[in-house]
Design a protein around this motif. Structure first.
Motif, PDB file in Angstrom:
ATOM      1  N   THR A   8      -0.421   0.873  -8.238  1.00  0.00           N
ATOM      2  CA  THR A   8       0.728   0.509  -7.423  1.00  0.00           C
ATOM      3  C   THR A   8       0.545   1.166  -6.068  1.00  0.00           C
ATOM      4  N   LEU A   9       0.818   0.412  -4.999  1.00  0.00           N
ATOM      5  CA  LEU A   9       0.583   0.915  -3.646  1.00  0.00           C
ATOM      6  C   LEU A   9       1.896   1.168  -2.913  1.00  0.00           C
ATOM      7  N   TYR A  10       1.933   2.282  -2.188  1.00  0.00           N
ATOM      8  CA  TYR A  10       3.103   2.678  -1.403  1.00  0.00           C
ATOM      9  C   TYR A  10       2.677   2.977   0.024  1.00  0.00           C
ATOM     10  N   PRO A  30      -1.178   5.125   3.318  1.00  0.00           N
ATOM     11  CA  PRO A  30      -0.607   4.714   2.038  1.00  0.00           C
ATOM     12  C   PRO A  30      -1.000   5.672   0.911  1.00  0.00           C
ATOM     13  N   ALA A  31      -0.473   5.394  -0.264  1.00  0.00           N
ATOM     14  CA  ALA A  31      -0.877   6.111  -1.478  1.00  0.00           C
ATOM     15  C   ALA A  31      -0.827   5.144  -2.648  1.00  0.00           C
ATOM     16  N   TRP A  87      -2.067  -4.628  -8.895  1.00  0.00           N
ATOM     17  CA  TRP A  87      -3.405  -4.606  -8.316  1.00  0.00           C
ATOM     18  C   TRP A  87      -3.333  -4.153  -6.869  1.00  0.00           C
ATOM     19  N   VAL A  88      -4.197  -3.225  -6.527  1.00  0.00           N
ATOM     20  CA  VAL A  88      -4.290  -2.705  -5.168  1.00  0.00           C
ATOM     21  C   VAL A  88      -5.546  -3.281  -4.529  1.00  0.00           C
ATOM     22  N   GLN A  89      -5.388  -3.814  -3.323  1.00  0.00           N
ATOM     23  CA  GLN A  89      -6.508  -4.394  -2.590  1.00  0.00           C
ATOM     24  C   GLN A  89      -7.154  -3.331  -1.707  1.00  0.00           C
ATOM     25  N   TRP A 103      -2.440  -2.763   2.203  1.00  0.00           N
ATOM     26  CA  TRP A 103      -1.985  -1.958   3.345  1.00  0.00           C
ATOM     27  C   TRP A 103      -2.969  -2.125   4.461  1.00  0.00           C
ATOM     28  N   PRO A 104      -2.602  -2.212   5.713  1.00  0.00           N
ATOM     29  CA  PRO A 104      -1.221  -2.237   6.209  1.00  0.00           C
ATOM     30  C   PRO A 104      -0.579  -3.579   5.997  1.00  0.00           C
TER      31      PRO A 104
END
Length: 132
Positions: free
Chosen positions: A38-40, A48-49, A56-58, A131-132
């Motif tokens: 999970t992306l924040y 980001p973190a 899924w994180v790209q 992100w971004p």
């Protein structure tokens, strides 16, 4: 010589703020990739973190010719394997990375943040995983 593989999703991606300074010197290859999590975003901090999660994180899978690059990335990410977890901003762990169409690319290091730290820093969920 063994190569170093790191999954990046923020300022270390090609074109990112720290890519030139920390990655270019020993970079062998950069390929688009995804990893489970999970992306924040932290707009006030400019980065980001990623946390563990089912989404899924790209990002990009970076391959380096010099394994010492990992020590430089640890420094940037405020990670020290000899410190207690709560004293590190990020935790480094080995994960499975995939192509954007979910074909396995193998193992790579990635930096995760603990959910409580994300909350404490005011992280904003990025449902797109990008992100971004």
């Amino acid at each position: 010589m063994a190569l170093l593989r790191v999954f990046v999703y923020g300022t270390l991606k090609p074109g990112g703020l720290y890519h030139q300074q920390y990655c270019v010197a020993h970079l062998v290859e950069a390929v688009s990739a995804i990893a489970q999590g999970t992306l924040y975003d932290f707009p006030q901090l400019g980065y980001p973190a990623m946390t563990e999660g089912d989404g899924w994180v790209q990002g990009d899978l970076l391959t380096f010719s010099n394994r010492q690059t990992l020590a430089h990335l640890d420094y940037l990410e405020d990670y020290d394997e000899h410190r207690p977890d709560h004293e590190n901003e990020y935790q480094r762990q080995e994960i499975t990375v995939f192509t954007p169409d979910h074909q396995p690319l193998g193992q790579a290091w990635a930096y995760f943040m603990k959910p409580q730290r994300v909350k404490d820093l005011g992280g904003i969920l990025l449902p797109s995983g990008s992100w971004p």
